[in-house]
Design an enzyme around this catalytic site. Sequence first.
Site, PDB file in Angstrom:
ATOM      1  CE1 TYR A  53       6.286  32.434  13.625  1.00 49.37           C
ATOM      2  CE2 TYR A  53       5.946  31.985  15.753  1.00 49.37           C
ATOM      3  CZ  TYR A  53       5.685  32.243  14.465  1.00 49.37           C
ATOM      4  OH  TYR A  53       4.207  32.035  14.541  1.00 49.37           O
ATOM      5  CB  SER A  93       2.783  33.711  17.230  1.00 51.95           C
ATOM      6  OG  SER A  93       2.799  32.462  18.020  1.00 51.95           O
TER       7      SER A  93
END
Length: 246
Positions: free
Chosen positions: A155, A141
């Site tokens: 995350y 990501s």
Amino acid sequence: MTRPVTVVTGGSRGIGAATCLRLAADGHDVALVYVSDDESAERTAAAVRATGARCLTVKADTSDDIDVDRLFTTAADALGPLTGLVNNAGVTGRLGRLVDTDPAALRRVVEVNFLGTLLCSRRAAQEMSERGGGAIVNVSSAAATLGSPGEYVHYAASKAAVDALTVGLAKELGPEGIRVNAVAPGVIDTGIHAAMGDADRPRRAAATIPLGRAGRAEEIAAAIAWLLSPESSYATGAVLRVAGGR
Ligand code: NAP
């Protein structure tokens, strides 16, 4: 000619589903791995099969080593020797500051995003080195380098770990003919935002993205497909950012 056989984790929905469809169009047979949503898995599998590709659905939790063993054995038995793995299964948990996030949610994010990627990569590498090569693509990501303060620093950190794994494993497995790369998407319009408690996030994020919009799952699938293909034969250890300029 034998067709490539690729395991796609989190293949039932979002980026994973788009990836299964793109790979099928590129001539792959696919093992579609999902954890709970039977209906979406069957819907995506039917669309993959409609292209003429073989598609096996496997319900498995990628953070569980017993499940991971079973999924790779089942895939090889049904589809033949593995040539590719897409480590796409991922979760964010609810948006919020670290101080407000409970330990079980932290553990789940790290276990699915990072441990799951480790377990699947380990198992795939065992099969691929026996066979003499293959390709692994990790779905990271853009959060890994942005840090995502106030949203989900845990995350973001789990994805930074995936990037580090990509670099190290590419060096470890290169001599065995196994390439390892990652794609780092920016904000992509999938159901993950509703699951984190903000379905409108892709639309609002558009103002902060140089290309002026959230991305589509198909745009990530195209990058993943390239990194699995012989067209990227000299790329390994790369983290390809596909984030509209973020
Ligand atoms: P999504 O629409 O929420 O889909 C998640 C997929 O992962 C589903 O197929 C889900 O299966 C599966 N999954 C979740 N936990 C699993 C587990 N423990 N074992 C096996 N499968 C599991 O997510 P997405 O937006 O497509 O995201 C896919 C990947 O891209 C993730 O790694 C995410 O972190 C990354 N990413 C997404 C964005 C974005 O903006 N969308 C941005 C950057 C990175 P079920 O259907 O059974 O629940």
